[in-house]
Design a protein around this motif. Sequence first.
Motif, PDB file in Angstrom:
ATOM      1  N   ILE A 167      -8.813   4.319   1.390  1.00 44.82           N
ATOM      2  CA  ILE A 167      -8.087   5.002   0.566  1.00 44.82           C
ATOM      3  C   ILE A 167      -7.028   5.583   1.097  1.00 44.82           C
ATOM      4  O   ILE A 167      -5.765   6.201   1.486  1.00 44.82           O
ATOM      5  N   TYR A 189      -7.604   1.420   3.445  1.00 46.29           N
ATOM      6  CA  TYR A 189      -7.193   0.519   2.535  1.00 46.29           C
ATOM      7  C   TYR A 189      -5.683  -1.090   2.621  1.00 46.29           C
ATOM      8  O   TYR A 189      -5.496  -0.216   2.341  1.00 46.29           O
ATOM      9  N   ARG A 207      -1.734   3.079  -3.834  1.00 46.05           N
ATOM     10  CA  ARG A 207      -2.982   3.711  -3.209  1.00 46.05           C
ATOM     11  C   ARG A 207      -3.598   3.927  -4.802  1.00 46.05           C
ATOM     12  O   ARG A 207      -4.838   3.859  -5.009  1.00 46.05           O
ATOM     13  N   MET A 209       0.827  -1.158   0.202  1.00 44.47           N
ATOM     14  CA  MET A 209       0.000  -0.035  -0.203  1.00 44.47           C
ATOM     15  C   MET A 209       1.094   1.670  -0.266  1.00 44.47           C
ATOM     16  O   MET A 209       0.577   2.026   0.819  1.00 44.47           O
ATOM     17  N   GLU A 214       2.378   4.229  -2.343  1.00 44.09           N
ATOM     18  CA  GLU A 214       1.916   5.685  -3.432  1.00 44.09           C
ATOM     19  C   GLU A 214       1.174   5.617  -4.515  1.00 44.09           C
ATOM     20  O   GLU A 214       0.116   5.185  -4.355  1.00 44.09           O
ATOM     21  N   ARG A 217      -7.276   3.380  -6.363  1.00 44.61           N
ATOM     22  CA  ARG A 217      -7.930   4.236  -6.293  1.00 44.61           C
ATOM     23  C   ARG A 217      -9.248   4.686  -7.768  1.00 44.61           C
ATOM     24  O   ARG A 217     -10.174   4.511  -7.915  1.00 44.61           O
TER      25      ARG A 217
END
Length: 142
Positions: free
Chosen positions: A96, A101, A27, A22, A24, A31
């Motif tokens: 998130i 998340y 994520r 997880m 950046e 997303r």
Amino acid sequence: MLNVPNETIDVDYRPSEDEPFMNERQREYFRRKLLAWKEDILRESRETLVVLQNDNENLPDLADRASSETDRAIELRARDRQRKLIAKIDAALGRIEDGSYGYCEETGEPISLKRLDARPIATFSIEAQERHERREKVYRDS
């Protein structure tokens, strides 16, 4: 909102077990996946609404009318399921943003990337989901 420059996440990027869980990039990947899924559902809903509005004709034949009403009821049930799915997508987007998340709600352990890629709204690891379903089955059977 994550501040990830667009050029760091290319369209061919897939999360890997070889990188920190997880981070950046992961994520942002999830997303974008969730937002695209939500947009697809909303587009389908708009199209269904147009079809239902245009299909509001008064059919003289009873069988045709019954068939049309059945189709309409099925469509509306499907839209209701999708409305609930959008709520789950929104909840995943919230996770998130808050950093939770990808982690199992029951154990706190990371959910596998393969599972998240297949079901980005997952809130349980596979093991926890199986335990949850077994408990549900026991209560349903009793």
